[in-house]
Design a protein around this motif. Sequence first.
Motif, short mmCIF file in Angstrom:
data_model
loop_
_atom_site.label_atom_id
_atom_site.label_comp_id
_atom_site.label_asym_id
_atom_site.label_seq_id
_atom_site.Cartn_x
_atom_site.Cartn_y
_atom_site.Cartn_z
N LEU A 84 6.30 -0.83 0.38
CA LEU A 84 6.53 0.50 0.95
C LEU A 84 5.22 1.27 1.09
CD1 LEU A 84 9.28 3.01 -0.11
CD2 LEU A 84 6.90 3.72 -0.15
N LEU A 85 4.41 1.22 0.07
CA LEU A 85 3.13 1.94 0.09
C LEU A 85 2.19 1.33 1.12
CD1 LEU A 85 2.85 2.36 -3.75
CD2 LEU A 85 3.24 4.19 -2.11
N ASP A 86 2.23 0.01 1.26
CA ASP A 86 1.40 -0.63 2.29
C ASP A 86 1.82 -0.19 3.70
OD1 ASP A 86 -0.17 -1.99 0.49
OD2 ASP A 86 0.95 -3.87 0.64
N HIS A 87 3.13 -0.05 3.90
CA HIS A 87 3.61 0.42 5.20
C HIS A 87 3.12 1.84 5.49
CE1 HIS A 87 6.07 -2.99 6.22
NE2 HIS A 87 6.81 -2.88 5.13
N LEU A 88 3.09 2.66 4.49
CA LEU A 88 2.58 4.03 4.68
C LEU A 88 1.10 4.01 5.01
CD1 LEU A 88 4.39 6.06 1.88
CD2 LEU A 88 4.88 6.06 4.33
N ARG A 89 0.34 3.19 4.28
CA ARG A 89 -1.11 3.11 4.54
C ARG A 89 -1.40 2.61 5.94
NH1 ARG A 89 -0.87 0.57 -0.68
NH2 ARG A 89 -1.60 1.95 -2.35
N SER A 90 -0.58 1.68 6.44
CA SER A 90 -0.85 1.09 7.76
C SER A 90 -0.77 2.12 8.88
CB SER A 90 0.14 -0.05 8.03
OG SER A 90 1.46 0.44 8.22
N PHE A 115 -2.20 4.87 8.94
CA PHE A 115 -3.48 5.54 9.10
C PHE A 115 -4.36 4.85 10.13
CE2 PHE A 115 -2.82 6.70 4.40
CZ PHE A 115 -2.14 7.86 4.74
N ASN A 116 -4.00 3.62 10.50
CA ASN A 116 -4.74 2.89 11.54
C ASN A 116 -4.54 3.60 12.88
OD1 ASN A 116 -5.49 1.01 13.60
ND2 ASN A 116 -5.21 -0.67 12.16
N ILE A 127 3.32 4.04 15.10
CA ILE A 127 4.15 5.08 14.51
C ILE A 127 3.29 5.96 13.62
CG2 ILE A 127 4.79 3.65 12.51
CD1 ILE A 127 7.58 4.89 12.69
N SER A 128 3.60 7.23 13.59
CA SER A 128 2.80 8.18 12.80
C SER A 128 3.19 8.10 11.32
CB SER A 128 3.02 9.60 13.30
OG SER A 128 4.34 10.03 13.00
N TYR A 129 2.28 8.56 10.47
CA TYR A 129 2.56 8.59 9.03
C TYR A 129 3.78 9.46 8.75
CZ TYR A 129 2.35 10.23 4.24
OH TYR A 129 2.69 10.59 2.97
N ASP A 130 3.81 10.65 9.35
CA ASP A 130 4.91 11.59 9.08
C ASP A 130 6.26 10.98 9.42
OD1 ASP A 130 3.21 13.52 8.14
OD2 ASP A 130 3.04 14.56 10.05
#
Length: 446
Positions: free
Chosen positions: A344-350, A352-353, A358-361
């Motif tokens: 889950l955390l890796d998906h959120l970090r991705s 930022f690319n 898809i946006s972080y928000d």
Amino acid sequence: MTRKDISKENFPISSNIKGAGDPDCEICQGLGYTRLDYPLGHPEFGKVEICTCRKDEISQHDQNILFSFSQLNELKELTFENFNPRGRIGLGEHQADSLESAYNQSQHFSQNLKGWLLLRGKYGCGKTHLAAAIANFTVSLGIKTLFITVPDLLDTLRYSYSGSGPNFEERFEDIRKSPLLIMDDFGTQNATEWAQEKLFQIINYRYINKLPMVITTNLDLDQIEGRIRSRLEDPELVTKVHILAPDYRRPMESTGFHELSTLALHGSQTFETFKFRKSEGLSADQVKNLEKVFKAVHRFANTPKGWIVLTGTYGNGKTHLAAAVANFQASAGKQPLFVVVPDLLDHLRSTFNPNSPISYDRRFDEIKSAPLLILDDLGTQSMTPWVKEKLYQLFNYRYNGQLPTVITTSDEIENMDPRIRSRILDSRLCTIYSITAPTFTGKSSR
């Protein structure tokens, strides 16, 4: 007012329109134009109009102008006839029903052209196919239809400022006054103030004048600009259809699970396949504990409410029970999100690319607001300050919203972030079940 009988001898025409009409036409005798018989001094005196024998040709010419910047020519094979209303084999009943409803609503709209049709769903679920099918059907009836993706629409308007081809005003009027406007991929455009304003002007014009329109989007309504959203939420004008089918282009998602979900890897972990491990020599208390936790989790799966936290050592059945909840709900046509916390955390970090689609928000919002969230292996992640903050925001959101959640962890509750621990220890919302069985080895005691 009558048409004058004119001939090639008494009506000089330029070479580029000579013979433009039907040579057998009794009105224009093949010229393609007639002069209206207005009295001398009338403002229309001396002007010509298109002959009836050329009406269809001119209509087609106007249509070609509108379609010159659209993508419909590339989508002419997308019709109602080659759309599968129930989707591919393997879809859940709930997903197939949503797809069939969208198909039926699209056909109904194409035959009536009243109001607006809003098709929502993730990438590849069939929105564009249905929108193009509507366009191809209406074009076949001779109805001028403009099908265009929203980013291309905005690029067309920007290009019109260059001075090449129709000017901005002409192009803008063509779009907002088109007898039928189909806007594909709404929400993928660069949302500058200028873009938002132009889109609002188009949508508001068609709203005021009740002009038929189709919009496809993968956004939730609350992600759309407020003024536009208010128009799309008018129940007297807008028919909203949410397609739940997965991306047909991605076989790994044919199960219909969320793209972040790893539930496909746990398809065999159901309540029916759960073992109480009596042959392993577990103590009577350990077996009784497993049976108690199993019954409690099974009740939760039937009616997800509140939180369940499953604790205990690695490999003792926590993940199996959590996956069983998700599989039970998925079999009922629901969409649980089953995700391992480090993933889950890796998906959120991705997100930022800069190339992330898809946006972080948006990614964080779809995780924290999932109807049923199963978080596996809480505590195995690296606890950086950023991770601590994201996990707290996630837990706090679901705590305040009292959203059904299942958590598995091998950590002691006392070792967790105090803010998360305070939420988990609230017995009004959360029930903690400690599984006392040891790690599964597969070895029989006999």
